[in-house]
Structures are given as structure tokens and as C-alpha cells.
Write a protein that holds these residues in place. Sequence first.
Motif, PDB file in Angstrom:
ATOM      1  N   LEU A 184       0.842  -1.109  -0.037  1.00  0.00           N
ATOM      2  CA  LEU A 184       0.003  -0.125   0.011  1.00  0.00           C
ATOM      3  C   LEU A 184       0.880   1.348   0.083  1.00  0.00           C
ATOM      4  CD1 LEU A 184      -2.547  -0.953   2.718  1.00  0.00           C
ATOM      5  CD2 LEU A 184      -2.978  -1.287   0.228  1.00  0.00           C
ATOM      6  N   THR A 185       0.230   2.255  -0.362  1.00  0.00           N
ATOM      7  CA  THR A 185       1.068   3.596  -0.207  1.00  0.00           C
ATOM      8  C   THR A 185       1.532   4.017   1.302  1.00  0.00           C
ATOM      9  OG1 THR A 185      -0.240   4.495  -2.252  1.00  0.00           O
ATOM     10  CG2 THR A 185       0.950   6.118  -0.660  1.00  0.00           C
ATOM     11  N   PHE A 186       0.600   3.740   2.111  1.00  0.00           N
ATOM     12  CA  PHE A 186       1.086   3.514   3.534  1.00  0.00           C
ATOM     13  C   PHE A 186      -0.053   2.687   4.235  1.00  0.00           C
ATOM     14  CE2 PHE A 186      -1.372   7.643   3.499  1.00  0.00           C
ATOM     15  CZ  PHE A 186      -2.392   7.216   4.518  1.00  0.00           C
ATOM     16  N   PRO A 187       0.279   1.910   5.446  1.00  0.00           N
ATOM     17  CA  PRO A 187       1.401   1.988   6.197  1.00  0.00           C
ATOM     18  C   PRO A 187       2.583   1.325   5.497  1.00  0.00           C
ATOM     19  CG  PRO A 187       0.005   0.537   6.873  1.00  0.00           C
ATOM     20  CD  PRO A 187      -0.879   1.157   6.042  1.00  0.00           C
ATOM     21  N   SER A 188       3.669   1.483   6.139  1.00  0.00           N
ATOM     22  CA  SER A 188       4.903   0.865   5.724  1.00  0.00           C
ATOM     23  C   SER A 188       4.805  -0.838   5.373  1.00  0.00           C
ATOM     24  CB  SER A 188       6.126   1.107   6.359  1.00  0.00           C
ATOM     25  OG  SER A 188       6.042   0.584   7.778  1.00  0.00           O
ATOM     26  N   VAL A 189       5.444  -1.421   4.784  1.00  0.00           N
ATOM     27  CA  VAL A 189       5.774  -2.655   4.639  1.00  0.00           C
ATOM     28  C   VAL A 189       6.234  -3.426   5.832  1.00  0.00           C
ATOM     29  CG1 VAL A 189       6.886  -4.762   3.386  1.00  0.00           C
ATOM     30  CG2 VAL A 189       5.904  -3.129   1.953  1.00  0.00           C
ATOM     31  N   ALA A 190       7.185  -2.424   6.446  1.00  0.00           N
ATOM     32  CA  ALA A 190       8.001  -3.147   7.742  1.00  0.00           C
ATOM     33  C   ALA A 190       6.880  -3.262   8.841  1.00  0.00           C
ATOM     34  CB  ALA A 190       8.970  -1.954   7.976  1.00  0.00           C
ATOM     35  N   THR A 191       5.907  -2.340   8.919  1.00  0.00           N
ATOM     36  CA  THR A 191       4.972  -2.452  10.041  1.00  0.00           C
ATOM     37  C   THR A 191       4.174  -3.844   9.754  1.00  0.00           C
ATOM     38  OG1 THR A 191       3.536  -1.053   9.078  1.00  0.00           O
ATOM     39  CG2 THR A 191       5.134  -0.153  10.812  1.00  0.00           C
ATOM     40  N   MET A 192       3.895  -3.894   8.495  1.00  0.00           N
ATOM     41  CA  MET A 192       3.172  -5.087   8.254  1.00  0.00           C
ATOM     42  C   MET A 192       3.887  -6.410   8.640  1.00  0.00           C
ATOM     43  SD  MET A 192       1.477  -4.121   4.434  1.00  0.00           S
ATOM     44  CE  MET A 192       0.673  -2.471   4.442  1.00  0.00           C
ATOM     45  N   VAL A 193       5.047  -6.525   8.262  1.00  0.00           N
ATOM     46  CA  VAL A 193       5.919  -7.711   8.677  1.00  0.00           C
ATOM     47  C   VAL A 193       6.083  -7.672  10.059  1.00  0.00           C
ATOM     48  CG1 VAL A 193       8.328  -8.547   8.372  1.00  0.00           C
ATOM     49  CG2 VAL A 193       7.503  -7.507   6.621  1.00  0.00           C
ATOM     50  N   GLN A 194       6.340  -6.505  10.771  1.00  0.00           N
ATOM     51  CA  GLN A 194       6.347  -6.746  12.340  1.00  0.00           C
ATOM     52  C   GLN A 194       5.126  -7.287  12.997  1.00  0.00           C
ATOM     53  OE1 GLN A 194       5.738  -2.573  14.152  1.00  0.00           O
ATOM     54  NE2 GLN A 194       7.193  -3.247  15.815  1.00  0.00           N
ATOM     55  N   ASN A 195       3.970  -6.969  12.291  1.00  0.00           N
ATOM     56  CA  ASN A 195       2.780  -7.428  12.791  1.00  0.00           C
ATOM     57  C   ASN A 195       2.607  -8.951  12.569  1.00  0.00           C
ATOM     58  OD1 ASN A 195      -0.107  -7.182  13.893  1.00  0.00           O
ATOM     59  ND2 ASN A 195      -0.588  -7.762  11.802  1.00  0.00           N
ATOM     60  N   ALA A 196       2.995  -9.404  11.364  1.00  0.00           N
ATOM     61  CA  ALA A 196       2.795 -10.706  10.766  1.00  0.00           C
ATOM     62  C   ALA A 196       3.630 -11.564  11.696  1.00  0.00           C
ATOM     63  CB  ALA A 196       3.254 -11.063   9.446  1.00  0.00           C
ATOM     64  N   LEU A 197       4.782 -11.045  12.271  1.00  0.00           N
ATOM     65  CA  LEU A 197       5.816 -11.849  13.057  1.00  0.00           C
ATOM     66  C   LEU A 197       5.298 -11.767  14.569  1.00  0.00           C
ATOM     67  CD1 LEU A 197       9.307 -10.555  11.525  1.00  0.00           C
ATOM     68  CD2 LEU A 197       8.133 -12.866  11.116  1.00  0.00           C
ATOM     69  N   GLY A 198       4.336 -11.129  14.875  1.00  0.00           N
ATOM     70  CA  GLY A 198       3.736 -11.200  16.298  1.00  0.00           C
ATOM     71  C   GLY A 198       4.625 -10.267  17.081  1.00  0.00           C
ATOM     72  N   MET A 199       5.307  -9.419  16.482  1.00  0.00           N
ATOM     73  CA  MET A 199       6.039  -8.278  17.442  1.00  0.00           C
ATOM     74  C   MET A 199       4.946  -7.055  17.792  1.00  0.00           C
ATOM     75  SD  MET A 199       9.445  -8.052  15.009  1.00  0.00           S
ATOM     76  CE  MET A 199      10.080  -6.520  16.064  1.00  0.00           C
ATOM     77  N   SER A 200       5.078  -6.895  18.907  1.00  0.00           N
ATOM     78  CA  SER A 200       4.175  -5.871  19.521  1.00  0.00           C
ATOM     79  C   SER A 200       5.049  -4.789  20.334  1.00  0.00           C
ATOM     80  CB  SER A 200       3.203  -6.343  20.646  1.00  0.00           C
ATOM     81  OG  SER A 200       4.003  -7.019  21.651  1.00  0.00           O
ATOM     82  N   CYS A 201       6.269  -4.739  19.974  1.00  0.00           N
ATOM     83  CA  CYS A 201       7.313  -3.920  20.557  1.00  0.00           C
ATOM     84  C   CYS A 201       8.411  -3.491  19.487  1.00  0.00           C
ATOM     85  CB  CYS A 201       7.894  -4.067  21.841  1.00  0.00           C
ATOM     86  SG  CYS A 201       8.910  -5.587  21.811  1.00  0.00           S
TER      87      CYS A 201
END
Length: 324
Positions: free
Chosen positions: A87-104
Motif C-alpha cells: 500500500l502507499t502507507f502504512p509501511s511494509v515493515a510494520t506489516m512484517v512486524q505485525n505478521a511476526l507477532g512483534m508488539s514492541c
Amino acid sequence: MTVRAVVAGVGHYLPSRVVENAEFEKTLDTSDEWIRTRSGIERRHFAAEGETTSMMGTEAARAALKDAGMEPSDIDAVIVATSTPDLTFPSVATMVQNALGMSCGFAFDVQAVCAGFIYALSNANAQIVSGQAKRVLVIGAETFSRIMDWEDRSTCVLFGDGAGALVLEARESAGTPQDRGILAVDLNSDGQYKDMLYVDGGVSTTGTSGKLRMQGNALFRQAVQKLAETAETAIGKAGLTDADIDWIVPHQANIRIIEGTAKKLGHSMDQVVVTVQDHGNTSAASIPLAMSVGKARGQIKQGDVCVAEAIGGGLAWGAVVIRW
């Protein structure tokens, strides 16, 4: 003592669909021989419908974490290099972060086209050296098949999709060229060359994603010189010489560019990790893909000194020297 960003793990992901050169003969005035002769490419991978940049980046990240013997909770930051975000935003990195189960932790994207992973490594190195993060996932992920003009035989046969990832970890070192980790970085850009490689769409112009456009011959001439120069500069910054380099891990754009750069650096092709024949040009994903494949092949081993260099749209280019 000096803090270095050391490679703790590496991994990659490629879509299951493999597209051989012969497939393009059905729709374009081209041939397997024409493509191989001019680029060295024999096949590439294309993402399936619904397979996104973030999905591929997540799988590469999981592979790198497994290689490092770490869990997502061990990671402080995620940096993704990409020019083809979901998507234009949010970032791919935040999507990866979420998919990995990272909450911090924190996550963000870097966009420098084919040089994106070099820029992302530089950023990750700065985060670690400054103490902002101890462990960083650095990912290059692209779905360039989504921005191809399938009637332009000069470009659409060159690119592929995929993702690669490194885990960088802060470790105390002696502060000498014999340290493991990132030893030097060199970054450059020059916007006057924009028209050599660009996408003819965007949010503030056409409101569409657009298609890739490239002046191949002009870009080739710029690439070999600039890649050799940035690699030499980074090697010098690291306090090393060309003779100290075990492996060149180049951006996998074109075998002739790879060969030309290696020759300028005084290295034989036996010291170059080459994957362009199987992946095509995967833009920001190509260097981490090559690093992961190079390690799996038994080429890159702990203690080896690697110089990675790339050039992409902007023009933006740079190099990183790493002792594995």
C-alpha cells in the motif's frame, strides 16, 4: 571497545512460480538466447495473485530468524527496503512486524530502488552503533512483476520477485579491520539521472502505480563505473585493500555489469556470488537473496570479507563492506 553490527542470520523467500525465458517467446519478439546473451538471465520467479511484498518479506524474515536461532521477540527493529509496497502507507515493515507477532520495537521502510538494501543496511548499522537497537531485521522485498509493461521486451524480461533478509546484532569488537560485522559504508545519489530508470506513475502525479521505464544502454555505462568506485571507497574506509576481499556480492541486475565491475576491482568471477541467472533483477531483494544463496552454497563462510554494491533509480548507489 567498538560496537559492530554483525550478521547473525540470513534467509530468503522466492515465489513458487518459475518463469523461464521461453515463456516470453509466446507474447514478445524475443528469445531465450536474446535474453541470456544480453542479461545472463535464464529464469525468474513471479508472485502469485494475492502474494504481496509484505508476505514475501515476512517469510524471508522467518528464515533469517531461524538461521540466527532467534525469535521475533528478540528483535528491536525491522527495516524493509522496497519500491513495491503493498500500500502507499502504512509501511511494509510494520506489516512484517505485525505478521511476526512483534508488539514492541519500531519498523519503517527505505526506498532507494535497487540500492535500497545497501541504504537499509547503512541505516540498521547506524541504529546499532548508536545504541538505538541491539538486533535489527533488515529485509529487501519486491514484487516488480506488478509494475512491468508486458509489451516492452527491453524491461519486462529482466525483473523478478522475491525477498531476502539479514539479522544484524550488536557485538563488542576491537575496532579493527579484523572485526566481524559491518566495517564500512559508502552511499551516493545524483538526481540528474532520474530519466534513466523510473516508474511513470505516482500518488502526486498520475494517481496510479505506473510502469517501469529504463534507458538500458545509458544506465549500463553509469553502472560499471559508479559501482566500482563506491566499492573501492568502502573498502578504503574499512582499512582494507582489494586483496582482502573474499567475495563480491553485487546487485544482480545484468551479468555484463557484474563482470565489468569485478574486472575493475581486479577480481575473477570465481570470487563473485552470482544468482542473476535464476532470479533476474529483484531490485532491493537481490543482494540479501544472493547472500542467503551464497551462504547455502557454502561460498560465504564466517570470517569472509564481502563487499556488496548496488545502483538503482535516482540514481542512487552505494556499497557495504562486511566481515561475515
